[in-house]
Design an enzyme around this catalytic site. Structure first.
Site, PDB file in Angstrom:
ATOM      1  N   PRO A  10       0.798  -1.229   0.000  1.00 38.33           N
ATOM      2  CA  PRO A  10       0.000   0.000   0.000  1.00 38.33           C
ATOM      3  C   PRO A  10       0.831   1.280   0.000  1.00 38.33           C
ATOM      4  O   PRO A  10       1.863   1.368   0.664  1.00 38.33           O
ATOM      5  CB  PRO A  10      -0.826  -0.111   1.283  1.00 38.33           C
ATOM      6  N   TYR A  23      11.829   8.202   0.409  1.00 37.95           N
ATOM      7  CA  TYR A  23      11.558   7.140  -0.564  1.00 37.95           C
ATOM      8  C   TYR A  23      12.147   7.379  -1.948  1.00 37.95           C
ATOM      9  O   TYR A  23      11.998   6.528  -2.833  1.00 37.95           O
ATOM     10  CB  TYR A  23      10.041   6.934  -0.674  1.00 37.95           C
ATOM     11  N   ASN A  75       7.827  -5.841  -1.373  1.00 39.07           N
ATOM     12  CA  ASN A  75       7.855  -4.736  -0.415  1.00 39.07           C
ATOM     13  C   ASN A  75       6.426  -4.623   0.117  1.00 39.07           C
ATOM     14  O   ASN A  75       5.562  -4.011  -0.530  1.00 39.07           O
ATOM     15  CB  ASN A  75       8.287  -3.423  -1.075  1.00 39.07           C
ATOM     16  N   ALA A  78       3.408  -0.974   4.676  1.00 40.00           N
ATOM     17  CA  ALA A  78       2.955  -1.004   6.084  1.00 40.00           C
ATOM     18  C   ALA A  78       2.493  -2.389   6.515  1.00 40.00           C
ATOM     19  O   ALA A  78       2.538  -2.721   7.716  1.00 40.00           O
ATOM     20  CB  ALA A  78       1.855   0.028   6.291  1.00 40.00           C
ATOM     21  N   GLU A  99      12.475  -9.875   0.728  1.00 37.24           N
ATOM     22  CA  GLU A  99      11.751  -8.705   1.263  1.00 37.24           C
ATOM     23  C   GLU A  99      12.612  -7.461   1.026  1.00 37.24           C
ATOM     24  O   GLU A  99      13.805  -7.467   1.344  1.00 37.24           O
ATOM     25  CB  GLU A  99      11.519  -8.919   2.761  1.00 37.24           C
ATOM     26  N   ARG A 108      14.126   4.023  11.758  1.00 34.09           N
ATOM     27  CA  ARG A 108      12.873   4.775  11.849  1.00 34.09           C
ATOM     28  C   ARG A 108      12.113   4.394  13.132  1.00 34.09           C
ATOM     29  O   ARG A 108      12.688   3.858  14.069  1.00 34.09           O
ATOM     30  CB  ARG A 108      12.060   4.526  10.572  1.00 34.09           C
TER      31      ARG A 108
END
Ligand code: CA2
Length: 144
Positions: A10, A23, A75, A78, A99, A108
């Site tokens: 998403p 990003y 990927n 979230a 992944e 983060r």
């Protein structure tokens, strides 16, 4: 022909439009086009898909079980940090799973430090931007 599925979770459809400091500036189409070119150079078939819906990602993983796909580069965005359902789907897939995260999730917020998908992944790449997808594809195509 060897086949790889690239799955983006998403909000990754927004790449290149916001938060370039996290990003990058490339769009998802830029990334997918480059991956398609690399796969074609190596004689691999590739399918690139993005969905904002957990069930659609799961359906794509189920389809990959049956259509000869040898590897999934994912990927989960979230859903990485929340989705036991995606983990369960990947556990039902027999091929390789890599992944990828554009950002270094470990640098983060703490809620990004845990990944359900990592419990299944054969390899995990984080923090290399779009290069992470290329490293994953090279690993898959090289058998590594
Ligand atoms: O670093 C990554 O690749 C992530 O998987 C990206 C997810 C985040 O939830 C993960 O913790 C790490 C978020 C993707 C959101 O993508 C956007 C792109 C441009 C603008 C807004 C969101």
């Amino acid at each position: 022909m060897h086949k790889v599925l690239v799955l983006h979770g998403p909000n990754l459809n927004l790449l290149g439009t916001r938060q370039p400091e996290i990003y990058g500036r490339e769009t998802l189409a830029d990334i997918d086009d480059a991956l398609r070119a690399k796969a074609a150079d190596h004689g691999w078939a590739i399918e690139c898909r993005q969905s904002n819906h957990e069930g659609e990602l799961i359906d794509a993983i189920h389809a990959a079980r049956l259509d000869g796909t040898g590897a999934i580069i994912i990927n989960p965005a979230a859903y990485t940090h929340t989705s036991v359902a995606i983990l369960d789907a990947l556990n039902a897939f027999d091929g390789r799973v890599i992944e990828v995260h554009l950002s270094n999730v470990h640098k983060r917020e703490s809620f990004r430090h845990h990944s359900y998908v990592s419990l299944r992944a054969d390899g995990v790449i984080a923090g290399l931007g779009s290069r992470g997808y290329h490293a994953a594809l090279e690993a898959v195509m090289g058998g590594g």
